[in-house]
Scaffold this motif. Structure first.
Motif, PDB file in Angstrom:
ATOM      1  N   UNK A 290      42.823  38.474  48.081  1.00  0.00           N
ATOM      2  CA  UNK A 290      41.055  38.246  46.864  1.00  0.00           C
ATOM      3  C   UNK A 290      40.297  38.793  47.662  1.00  0.00           C
ATOM      4  N   UNK A 291      39.546  39.053  49.156  1.00  0.00           N
ATOM      5  CA  UNK A 291      38.401  39.075  50.125  1.00  0.00           C
ATOM      6  C   UNK A 291      38.522  40.858  49.661  1.00  0.00           C
ATOM      7  N   UNK A 292      39.570  41.344  49.503  1.00  0.00           N
ATOM      8  CA  UNK A 292      39.601  42.867  48.537  1.00  0.00           C
ATOM      9  C   UNK A 292      39.548  43.348  47.423  1.00  0.00           C
ATOM     10  N   UNK A 293      39.887  42.562  46.248  1.00  0.00           N
ATOM     11  CA  UNK A 293      39.502  42.757  45.371  1.00  0.00           C
ATOM     12  C   UNK A 293      38.682  42.543  44.993  1.00  0.00           C
ATOM     13  N   UNK A 294      37.638  41.408  45.739  1.00  0.00           N
ATOM     14  CA  UNK A 294      36.162  40.687  45.308  1.00  0.00           C
ATOM     15  C   UNK A 294      35.135  42.230  46.507  1.00  0.00           C
ATOM     16  N   UNK A 295      35.953  42.121  46.964  1.00  0.00           N
ATOM     17  CA  UNK A 295      34.350  42.908  47.892  1.00  0.00           C
ATOM     18  C   UNK A 295      34.348  44.099  46.783  1.00  0.00           C
TER      19      UNK A 295
END
Length: 389
Positions: free
Chosen positions: A82-87
């Motif tokens: 989630x963090x990778x995609x969102x960032x």
């Protein structure tokens, strides 16, 4: 006659014509539905500051969730995915917005200079052209315009303050969108499982399948709309750049954003591009840009929508237009933006509930990245925008 003096029910039904009984039965049910929709609409309008950000977060989640699922399928923890995609999405969006804003700011002086030249040309045409206006008449018109601005200065100031307040609300709602999006991406499956507990046990599986079909339609809609928006922006942007129209890149970005409101958005954004070309580059350039915008709109209507949106949402063009119009009347720009995806989700979910083929489908077999294929012959607003692929 019965002992109570009242006629039996069968005698009453014999007295009332059948067509009137059917009309009355349909009428009161219709009134109940209208009343329910009115209550839902009123509550939604009252909570618009909450409903709109959550809906926008859901649209963004439909765009980004497949990426999170792919990372999770590769063994990456869901929180990290989630963090990778969102960032990554925020970095791309921030870079594009920064580039557009910097280009817009740098292009303003040139646009102002060209606007000044256009005003001088228009003034010369008014004095030397067929109207033969005098310098005094032009100065009087300018004085009246300035006087009007002075008289309405308080209204303009109030509007500026209102705009500042609106900017504050937008920032707050943007944070709410981001916060909601994080949980939709990270905990979406568990949130959905919690929601479907409200359905009775005997139909819970069918509701689960229908909801997943609706999500699949939403994902397909967002992807197809993004592809159409990119083509519109690139086509119009290249035309503006070749003609030397100022602010070509920001205008192309405006076209991209406007394309997410089907039919209306791209037309409005294209009209802005035509107006700037007309002011900055003259009548000929304005007409050429108008031709480019019309050509791109025809490409969208006759090629892109049949191949992409037609397969994604399976909605008749009339249903799309009516949904946009109703959303615009009820919720303004936000209503126009959210009306078609809402209609697509409802259409796909209802088709799934009515489909006998979905009775024995395992919800785990319905993937958000796949368009709904079941019940192709079910009645409804499912006539595609063009031939079936």
């Amino acid at each position: 006659m019965s002992g109570s003096g009242k006629p039996p029910a069968d005698d009453v039904r014999d007295v009332v014509p059948r067509i009137l009984r059917v009309a009355a039965a349909i009428g009161w049910r219709f009134l109940v539905v209208v009343a329910a929709l009115y209550v839902v609409g009123t509550v939604t309008g009252y909570l618009a500051g909450l409903v709109v950000p959550v809906a926008i977060a859901l649209l963004l989640a439909a765009l980004l969730a497949p990426g999170v699922d792919q990372f999770a399928g590769l063994g990456v923890p869901r929180g990290l995915a989630t963090a990778l995609v969102l960032v990554g999405g925020l970095v791309i969006l921030g870079g594009v917005l920064t580039f557009v804003v910097v280009t817009f700011v740098n292009g303003i002086p040139g646009l102002v200079s060209q606007l000044s030249q256009s005003v001088d040309t228009a003034t010369k045409w008014l004095t030397d052209g067929p109207l033969h206006l005098s310098d005094n008449q032009i100065r009087e018109a300018s004085a009246r315009f300035m006087a009007t601005l002075t008289e309405n200065q308080s209204d303009i100031t109030t509007g500026a303050l209102t705009t500042a307040a609106t900017v504050g609300e937008v920032l707050t709602q943007t944070l709410l969108v981001l916060f909601t999006l994080i949980f939709f991406l990270y905990d979406g499956p568990r949130i959905w499982q919690f929601l479907i507990r409200a359905a009775p046990d005997r139909v819970r599986t069918r509701v689960d399948v229908a909801g997943r079909r609706g999500l699949a339609a939403l994902v397909s809609y967002v992807r197809a709309t993004s592809a159409v928006a990119v083509v519109d922006a690139v086509g119009i942007g290249i035309g503006l750049a070749v003609l030397g129209v100022p602010l070509a890149i920001p205008l192309a970005a405006l076209v991209f954003l406007g394309a997410f409101i089907p039919i209306i958005g791209a037309v409005v954004a294209g009209s802005v591009a035509i107006l700037i070309a007309l002011v900055a580059n003259g009548v000929v350039a304005g007409l050429v840009v108008a031709g480019i915008v019309i050509a791109v709109m025809q490409l969208e209507s006759h090629v892109l929508q049949p191949l992409l949106l037609g397969r994604a949402v399976k909605l008749h063009p009339l249903a799309v237009v009516l949904a946009i119009t109703g959303g615009l009347l009820v919720g303004g720009i936000a209503g126009a933006l959210l009306s078609v995806p809402l209609l697509a989700v409802l259409n796909s979910g209802i088709r799934s509930l009515l489909s006998e083929a979905d009775e024995h489908v395992d919800p785990a077999d319905v993937h958000a990245s796949e368009p709904e294929e079941s019940a192709p012959d079910e009645p409804g607003l499912d006539t595609e925008v063009g031939p079936k692929p």
